[in-house]
Design a protein around this motif. Structure first.
Motif, short mmCIF file in Angstrom:
data_model
loop_
_atom_site.label_atom_id
_atom_site.label_comp_id
_atom_site.label_asym_id
_atom_site.label_seq_id
_atom_site.Cartn_x
_atom_site.Cartn_y
_atom_site.Cartn_z
N GLY A 149 17.05 39.00 -7.14
CA GLY A 149 17.27 39.89 -8.27
C GLY A 149 17.32 39.08 -9.55
N CYS B 269 17.06 43.61 -5.37
CA CYS B 269 17.64 44.74 -6.09
C CYS B 269 16.58 45.39 -6.97
CB CYS B 269 18.81 44.28 -6.94
SG CYS B 269 20.25 43.80 -5.97
N HIS C 152 27.57 41.93 -9.68
CA HIS C 152 26.99 42.69 -8.58
C HIS C 152 26.83 41.87 -7.31
CE1 HIS C 152 24.88 45.80 -6.52
NE2 HIS C 152 23.70 45.21 -6.57
N HIS C 153 26.15 40.74 -7.39
CA HIS C 153 25.91 39.97 -6.18
C HIS C 153 27.17 39.26 -5.69
CE1 HIS C 153 21.28 39.87 -6.91
NE2 HIS C 153 21.72 41.02 -6.44
N CYS D 39 23.63 47.97 -1.83
CA CYS D 39 22.78 46.86 -1.39
C CYS D 39 23.32 46.21 -0.12
CB CYS D 39 22.64 45.83 -2.50
SG CYS D 39 21.75 46.47 -3.95
N THR E 214 18.25 52.54 -7.03
CA THR E 214 19.61 52.98 -7.35
C THR E 214 19.54 54.35 -8.02
OG1 THR E 214 20.38 50.71 -7.63
CG2 THR E 214 21.69 52.43 -8.67
N TRP F 57 28.82 51.10 -7.16
CA TRP F 57 27.46 50.57 -7.34
C TRP F 57 27.16 49.41 -6.39
CZ3 TRP F 57 26.46 46.37 -11.44
CH2 TRP F 57 25.11 45.99 -11.42
N HIS F 58 28.17 48.56 -6.12
CA HIS F 58 27.91 47.36 -5.33
C HIS F 58 27.67 47.65 -3.85
CE1 HIS F 58 29.20 45.48 -8.97
NE2 HIS F 58 30.46 45.83 -8.81
N HIS G 270 25.64 53.99 -10.56
CA HIS G 270 25.56 53.04 -11.67
C HIS G 270 26.13 53.75 -12.90
CE1 HIS G 270 23.08 49.38 -13.20
NE2 HIS G 270 24.28 49.42 -13.69
N HIS H 179 17.35 34.07 -7.91
CA HIS H 179 17.50 34.85 -9.14
C HIS H 179 16.48 34.41 -10.19
CE1 HIS H 179 21.46 35.27 -7.19
NE2 HIS H 179 21.40 36.48 -7.72
N ASP I 84 21.08 38.34 -14.30
CA ASP I 84 22.18 39.15 -14.81
C ASP I 84 22.97 39.83 -13.69
OD1 ASP I 84 19.80 40.60 -14.35
OD2 ASP I 84 20.51 42.27 -15.56
N LEU I 85 22.43 39.81 -12.46
CA LEU I 85 23.12 40.44 -11.33
C LEU I 85 24.02 39.48 -10.57
CD1 LEU I 85 20.22 42.63 -9.85
CD2 LEU I 85 22.06 43.35 -11.38
#
Length: 494
Positions: A243, A31, A251-252, A226, A71, A222-223, A75, A273, A246-247
């Motif tokens: 990534g 990411c 997100h992930h 990817c 991105t 946003w998700h 977002h 991560h 924090d993702l």
């Protein structure tokens, strides 16, 4: 040597033996940034972490397709589903087109990465260039019954997905945890359940960035980007997705749900991560308004910086910690990193001046021992700080060789040079900077050697005054001279 590469997989929470899906080939997706502001130290860490992974996998002989996205839509300011698009907001405030904002900060991000010697990815796709793929992903999830349309927006039905699959496999959360975290918002808005997340958002009249779709004029969640772009360029199943920590959630976690809901199984084999960079114990980032941009580090223009720091000092600072550990920013830590980097570069320069001896006490076996230790560290989940510690140990040996306290055979010297160059430059990605010691020594080396020859002649003639004057003046300019039984050696100290 045969490499048994272990990677810590966030999905299984264990170190796993790395076995690519397609032998000899690796697909890696990381990411990338949301391009509405300058890159900061928090952006540098994942970039350098996965640059190390990229470099090492290529060094081992894998053909790597490395995808790092940009991105540039979707977002939102508040959270993943609500608020104003961050790039659109910046464009409105600066009275520019959103793509002007995105391109400007993409260019600046890539320029900062180049200074850090981060290799460009194989492919750098933009979310706005893959709207069709994201719409196709949304339609697949709808067709499989794991999403619903509400007032022109499309939401992922987390409750229904969780009945068949488990939502939370990556983060370790269960659905009750997620419900509790959003309980105060329950029943608000277009969602059936507050835990549901947007796959497609209907654009409000004032929203600048919008595209036509079967559901409304709007923009992807946003998700989606990817999952859609990873599958487009790496296939329905690929090796590594990386990534920042924090993702992991949301997100992930949402990426996994989208992939499974659309194709019926996991898309990614290994999830990686990196941990956070903190400042005074708190995560550094734009959302906390405590970040320092990379340009500010390079020019020293920030109230928390006591001096500028070169790009290689920043890179070395990040590599000195394992990618899964937290790194706390301080001027003292960066100054220590600068000294460590100088020490390593000094040793590499000293190696070029060392004269080999046919009957040297050190042989090629010594270089092979250092090499083996460095490989073992990298094979253990890319342990860069252990590699650096082994190189530092070798630096002590290099200093002994330079001071002629030890000798080394010609084969051993060439092998040791290769070890330092391979791990320092090729794999760790460090460089000798123009303002750094290595470049300065290269420029001044012949002149210093000439002065030391004159000093040696003065000593032979017992002209101690001239000998001491040459030594003292060199010290004033930052060159330390050491007398040994076999002659004088020198190094740059400042």
């Amino acid at each position: 040597m045969e490499h048994q590469l272990l990677i810590y997989n966030t999905l299984t929470r264990t170190k796993e033996l790395f076995k690519p899906i397609n032998p000899g080939h690796v697909g890696m997706y990381v990411c990338g940034p949301t391009v509405y502001g300058d890159a900061h130290l928090g952006h540098a860490r994942p970039a350098i972490t996965f640059d190390l992974v990229f470099r090492y996998l290529k060094h081992l002989g894998y053909k790597v397709r490395y995808v790092r996205n940009i991105t540039d839509v979707g977002h939102l300011e508040h959270d993943a589903d609500e608020g104003e698009d961050k790039i659109a907001k910046k464009a409105r405030l600066e009275q520019l087109e959103p793509m002007e904002i995105a391109q400007y900060y993409t260019n600046r991000f890539n320029a900062a990465m180049a200074k850090l010697n981060v290799l460009p990815p194989s492919i750098e796709p933009h979310a706005t260039g893959h709207i069709i793929e994201q719409e196709e992903l949304v339609q697949q999830i709808l067709d499989n019954g794991f999403a619903y349309v509400s007032n022109g927006s499309v939401y992922f039905d987390v409750e229904k997905y969780n009945e068949k699959y488990h939502y939370g496999v990556l983060s370790g959360r269960n659905l009750d945890d997620v419900r509790d975290a959003s309980r105060e918002l329950d029943g608000v808005g277009e969602k059936r359940h507050q835990v549901d997340f947007a796959l497609w958002k209907k654009a409000q009249p004032e929203h600048i960035m919008r595209w036509p779709s079967p559901w409304s004029d709007g923009f992807p969640g946003w998700h989606c980007e990817c999952t859609a772009m990873g599958r487009k360029y790496l296939g329905a199943h690929f090796d590594i997705h990386g990534g920042g920590m924090d993702l992991v959630f949301p997100h992930h976690e949402c990426e996994i749900a989208q992939a499974v809901a659309s194709q019926g199984d996991q898309m990614v084999k290994y999830w990686m991560h990196n941990n956070m960079i903190t400042i005074n114990g708190k995560k550094m980032g734009k959302s906390y308004n405590n970040f320092i941009t990379l340009d500010q580090f390079f020019n020293g223009e920030h109230e928390q910086l006591v001096q500028p720091y070169t790009p290689m000092t920043i890179r070395f600072f990040i590599l000195q910690a394992h990618y899964r550990s937290t790194v706390d920013f301080s001027n003292e830590a960066l100054q220590a990193s600068k000294k460590g980097l100088d020490r390593l570069m000094d040793a590499i320069t000293q190696l070029e001046r060392i004269e080999a001896a046919a009957n040297g006490t050190l042989t090629e076996a010594y270089a092979q021992e250092v090499e083996t230790k460095c490989y073992e560290a990298l094979d253990d989940d890319f342990n860069s700080p252990i590699v650096i510690s082994h190189l530092f140990d070798a630096c002590r040996t290099v200093n002994q060789l330079a001071d002629k306290k030890q000798t080394i055979t010609p084969e051993g010297l060439e092998a040791l040079k290769k070890v330092f160059h391979t791990f320092t430059f090729d794999i760790l990605g460090l460089q000798a900077e123009e303002s750094g010691n290595a470049e300065r020594e290269k420029s001044f080396g012949q002149a210093i050697d000439l002065l030391l020859e004159l000093r040696a002649k003065a000593k032979a003639a017992k002209d101690w005054a001239t000998s001491d004057q040459i030594r003292d003046r060199l010290a004033e300019f930052g060159f330390e001279v050491k007398d040994t039984k076999d002659g004088a050696t020198w190094k740059l100290t400042k």
